[in-house]
Write a protein that holds these residues in place. Structure first.
Motif, PDB file in Angstrom:
ATOM      1  N   ASP A  27       0.857  -1.185   0.000  1.00 50.49           N
ATOM      2  CA  ASP A  27       0.000   0.000   0.000  1.00 50.49           C
ATOM      3  C   ASP A  27       0.895   1.237   0.000  1.00 50.49           C
ATOM      4  O   ASP A  27       1.549   1.538   0.990  1.00 50.49           O
ATOM      5  CB  ASP A  27      -0.912  -0.004   1.226  1.00 50.49           C
ATOM      6  CG  ASP A  27      -1.861   1.196   1.242  1.00 50.49           C
ATOM      7  OD1 ASP A  27      -1.865   1.951   0.258  1.00 50.49           O
ATOM      8  OD2 ASP A  27      -2.584   1.363   2.242  1.00 50.49           O
ATOM      9  N   PHE A  28       0.941   1.935  -1.130  1.00 48.93           N
ATOM     10  CA  PHE A  28       1.802   3.097  -1.267  1.00 48.93           C
ATOM     11  C   PHE A  28       1.012   4.400  -1.191  1.00 48.93           C
ATOM     12  O   PHE A  28       1.486   5.448  -1.636  1.00 48.93           O
ATOM     13  CB  PHE A  28       2.570   3.043  -2.588  1.00 48.93           C
ATOM     14  CG  PHE A  28       3.514   1.875  -2.685  1.00 48.93           C
ATOM     15  CD1 PHE A  28       4.678   1.841  -1.947  1.00 48.93           C
ATOM     16  CD2 PHE A  28       3.223   0.805  -3.522  1.00 48.93           C
ATOM     17  CE1 PHE A  28       5.556   0.762  -2.041  1.00 48.93           C
ATOM     18  CE2 PHE A  28       4.083  -0.275  -3.624  1.00 48.93           C
ATOM     19  CZ  PHE A  28       5.250  -0.302  -2.874  1.00 48.93           C
ATOM     20  N   LYS A  34       1.895  12.163  -0.527  1.00 45.21           N
ATOM     21  CA  LYS A  34       2.864  13.123   0.033  1.00 45.21           C
ATOM     22  C   LYS A  34       3.347  14.018  -1.101  1.00 45.21           C
ATOM     23  O   LYS A  34       4.174  13.618  -1.921  1.00 45.21           O
ATOM     24  CB  LYS A  34       4.031  12.386   0.685  1.00 45.21           C
ATOM     25  CG  LYS A  34       4.985  13.289   1.431  1.00 45.21           C
ATOM     26  CD  LYS A  34       6.076  12.496   2.133  1.00 45.21           C
ATOM     27  CE  LYS A  34       5.538  11.796   3.355  1.00 45.21           C
ATOM     28  NZ  LYS A  34       6.635  11.207   4.169  1.00 45.21           N
ATOM     29  N   ARG A  35       2.839  15.243  -1.165  1.00 45.03           N
ATOM     30  CA  ARG A  35       3.102  16.124  -2.297  1.00 45.03           C
ATOM     31  C   ARG A  35       3.419  17.542  -1.838  1.00 45.03           C
ATOM     32  O   ARG A  35       2.880  18.019  -0.846  1.00 45.03           O
ATOM     33  CB  ARG A  35       1.874  16.175  -3.222  1.00 45.03           C
ATOM     34  CG  ARG A  35       1.492  14.838  -3.847  1.00 45.03           C
ATOM     35  CD  ARG A  35       2.420  14.472  -4.985  1.00 45.03           C
ATOM     36  NE  ARG A  35       2.027  13.233  -5.640  1.00 45.03           N
ATOM     37  CZ  ARG A  35       2.641  12.740  -6.707  1.00 45.03           C
ATOM     38  NH1 ARG A  35       3.646  13.400  -7.238  1.00 45.03           N
ATOM     39  NH2 ARG A  35       2.245  11.601  -7.238  1.00 45.03           N
ATOM     40  N   TRP A  36       4.287  18.194  -2.601  1.00 45.90           N
ATOM     41  CA  TRP A  36       4.528  19.620  -2.460  1.00 45.90           C
ATOM     42  C   TRP A  36       4.482  20.219  -3.866  1.00 45.90           C
ATOM     43  O   TRP A  36       4.743  19.528  -4.853  1.00 45.90           O
ATOM     44  CB  TRP A  36       5.908  19.889  -1.851  1.00 45.90           C
ATOM     45  CG  TRP A  36       6.064  19.432  -0.444  1.00 45.90           C
ATOM     46  CD1 TRP A  36       5.817  20.152   0.696  1.00 45.90           C
ATOM     47  CD2 TRP A  36       6.535  18.150   0.008  1.00 45.90           C
ATOM     48  NE1 TRP A  36       6.091  19.393   1.820  1.00 45.90           N
ATOM     49  CE2 TRP A  36       6.530  18.172   1.425  1.00 45.90           C
ATOM     50  CE3 TRP A  36       6.953  16.983  -0.642  1.00 45.90           C
ATOM     51  CZ2 TRP A  36       6.933  17.084   2.198  1.00 45.90           C
ATOM     52  CZ3 TRP A  36       7.340  15.898   0.122  1.00 45.90           C
ATOM     53  CH2 TRP A  36       7.327  15.951   1.525  1.00 45.90           C
ATOM     54  N   ASP A  37       4.186  21.507  -3.972  1.00 52.32           N
ATOM     55  CA  ASP A  37       4.242  22.108  -5.307  1.00 52.32           C
ATOM     56  C   ASP A  37       5.694  22.439  -5.651  1.00 52.32           C
ATOM     57  O   ASP A  37       6.593  22.277  -4.828  1.00 52.32           O
ATOM     58  CB  ASP A  37       3.335  23.336  -5.405  1.00 52.32           C
ATOM     59  CG  ASP A  37       3.787  24.504  -4.525  1.00 52.32           C
ATOM     60  OD1 ASP A  37       5.000  24.630  -4.276  1.00 52.32           O
ATOM     61  OD2 ASP A  37       2.925  25.288  -4.096  1.00 52.32           O
ATOM     62  N   GLY A  38       5.931  22.898  -6.887  1.00 57.51           N
ATOM     63  CA  GLY A  38       7.299  23.069  -7.372  1.00 57.51           C
ATOM     64  C   GLY A  38       8.165  23.953  -6.506  1.00 57.51           C
ATOM     65  O   GLY A  38       9.292  23.599  -6.153  1.00 57.51           O
ATOM     66  N   ALA A  39       7.650  25.138  -6.151  1.00 54.40           N
ATOM     67  CA  ALA A  39       8.436  26.069  -5.341  1.00 54.40           C
ATOM     68  C   ALA A  39       8.704  25.506  -3.960  1.00 54.40           C
ATOM     69  O   ALA A  39       9.805  25.641  -3.413  1.00 54.40           O
ATOM     70  CB  ALA A  39       7.711  27.409  -5.239  1.00 54.40           C
ATOM     71  N   GLU A  40       7.700  24.844  -3.377  1.00 51.50           N
ATOM     72  CA  GLU A  40       7.877  24.260  -2.049  1.00 51.50           C
ATOM     73  C   GLU A  40       8.901  23.138  -2.065  1.00 51.50           C
ATOM     74  O   GLU A  40       9.688  22.996  -1.121  1.00 51.50           O
ATOM     75  CB  GLU A  40       6.542  23.729  -1.526  1.00 51.50           C
ATOM     76  CG  GLU A  40       5.561  24.810  -1.099  1.00 51.50           C
ATOM     77  CD  GLU A  40       4.249  24.219  -0.645  1.00 51.50           C
ATOM     78  OE1 GLU A  40       3.616  24.814   0.238  1.00 51.50           O
ATOM     79  OE2 GLU A  40       3.851  23.162  -1.176  1.00 51.50           O
ATOM     80  N   ARG A  41       8.909  22.337  -3.132  1.00 53.70           N
ATOM     81  CA  ARG A  41       9.887  21.253  -3.232  1.00 53.70           C
ATOM     82  C   ARG A  41      11.303  21.798  -3.141  1.00 53.70           C
ATOM     83  O   ARG A  41      12.132  21.309  -2.364  1.00 53.70           O
ATOM     84  CB  ARG A  41       9.730  20.516  -4.563  1.00 53.70           C
ATOM     85  CG  ARG A  41       8.578  19.564  -4.637  1.00 53.70           C
ATOM     86  CD  ARG A  41       8.726  18.659  -5.844  1.00 53.70           C
ATOM     87  NE  ARG A  41       7.438  18.119  -6.238  1.00 53.70           N
ATOM     88  CZ  ARG A  41       6.744  18.534  -7.291  1.00 53.70           C
ATOM     89  NH1 ARG A  41       7.223  19.502  -8.058  1.00 53.70           N
ATOM     90  NH2 ARG A  41       5.585  17.985  -7.580  1.00 53.70           N
ATOM     91  N   MET A 174      11.633   6.575  -8.160  1.00 52.71           N
ATOM     92  CA  MET A 174      11.850   5.213  -8.663  1.00 52.71           C
ATOM     93  C   MET A 174      10.784   4.807  -9.665  1.00 52.71           C
ATOM     94  O   MET A 174      11.095   4.213 -10.708  1.00 52.71           O
ATOM     95  CB  MET A 174      11.875   4.221  -7.494  1.00 52.71           C
ATOM     96  CG  MET A 174      13.105   4.313  -6.625  1.00 52.71           C
ATOM     97  SD  MET A 174      13.244   2.915  -5.474  1.00 52.71           S
ATOM     98  CE  MET A 174      11.798   3.193  -4.452  1.00 52.71           C
ATOM     99  N   THR A 175       9.525   5.116  -9.362  1.00 52.52           N
ATOM    100  CA  THR A 175       8.451   4.672 -10.253  1.00 52.52           C
ATOM    101  C   THR A 175       8.411   5.477 -11.545  1.00 52.52           C
ATOM    102  O   THR A 175       8.251   4.900 -12.633  1.00 52.52           O
ATOM    103  CB  THR A 175       7.090   4.761  -9.535  1.00 52.52           C
ATOM    104  OG1 THR A 175       6.908   6.092  -9.019  1.00 52.52           O
ATOM    105  CG2 THR A 175       7.023   3.770  -8.385  1.00 52.52           C
ATOM    106  N   GLU A 176       8.560   6.794 -11.474  1.00 51.94           N
ATOM    107  CA  GLU A 176       8.477   7.611 -12.685  1.00 51.94           C
ATOM    108  C   GLU A 176       9.658   7.376 -13.619  1.00 51.94           C
ATOM    109  O   GLU A 176       9.538   7.526 -14.837  1.00 51.94           O
ATOM    110  CB  GLU A 176       8.377   9.086 -12.310  1.00 51.94           C
ATOM    111  CG  GLU A 176       7.043   9.454 -11.672  1.00 51.94           C
ATOM    112  CD  GLU A 176       6.846  10.950 -11.525  1.00 51.94           C
ATOM    113  OE1 GLU A 176       7.724  11.709 -11.980  1.00 51.94           O
ATOM    114  OE2 GLU A 176       5.820  11.356 -10.945  1.00 51.94           O
TER     115      GLU A 176
END
Length: 219
Positions: A27-28, A34-41, A174-176
């Motif tokens: 279960d992933f 778990k996400r952030w937008d571009g600037a936050e990343r 890894m997946t992308e």
């Protein structure tokens, strides 16, 4: 004794066969969500890596070779190890101006190159596959054109990071990128310069790897 032993083992085997172990389905969802937008990343990556003494140099696609050269010249760096067979190495070779640090190509086998590699290289530059916001880590994927020693041996490691190659989690990277289809002999997650502490808990940098890690962010 043998009969008792066989009886015990028989009961264990019977129980195992009656209730085979089935691993739970993976279960992933936690990682997918778990996400952030571009600037936050990018800000998160910088904040986490700066906390462990990583340095950053921000530049553009057009200017990064000149900006890297100017940075190294200001640092008093004598030379820079690079991979001439890579696309980034080709840019460096074509755009490196005279009067700066010497460009040293990694073009020989380590057996014939190791004397200079281990005694006389100030800095090495490599590409990366991106960076991970969840852990504040670079993804470095060694190849024959850019072997692991280029980022491990020099006192300063410069890592090229494209600002559009940022991932939320290690699972996403890894997946992308379909890592399951093929892996190198080692894939590296690097968060900062090499550091260690002795029995007296004195923190020292550069003992087992580069003393400085400089991430060159290419926007």
């Amino acid at each position: 004794m043998s009969e008792s032993r066989n009886a015990i083992l028989g009961k264990l085997r019977a129980g195992r066969d009656a209730h085979p172990l089935t691993p739970p389905e993976s279960d992933f969802a936690v990682l997918r969500n778990k996400r952030w937008d571009g600037a936050e990343r990018l800000e998160r990556i910088k904040r986490m890596m700066e906390a462990v003494h990583t340095e950053f140099l921000e530049t553009t696609e057009a200017d990064w070779p000149a900006d890297v050269q100017a940075f190294l010249k200001a640092q008093g760096t004598r030379n820079l190890l690079f991979g001439p067979a890579t696309e980034a190495g080709g840019r460096l070779s074509a755009e490196w101006a005279e009067g700066g640090p010497e460009l040293i190509p990694y073009a020989d086998r380590v057996e014939t190159f190791k004397e200079r590699l281990f005694d006389g290289i100030d800095a090495g530059i490599t590409t990366t596959l991106g960076a991970i916001a969840d852990t504040g880590s670079l993804i470095v994927w060694p190849t024959p054109e850019e072997p692991r020693l280029m980022s491990l041996v020099p006192h300063m490691h410069l890592a090229l990071l494209r600002a559009d190659a940022l991932y939320d989690t290690f699972w996403q990277a890894m997946t992308e990128n379909r890592w399951a289809d093929g892996m190198p002999t080692n894939a590296l997650l690097i968060s900062g310069p090499s550091k260690t502490a002795d029995i007296e808990q004195t923190l020292a940098y550069g003992v087992h790897g580069p003393k400085r890690l400089v991430v060159v962010i290419i926007r």
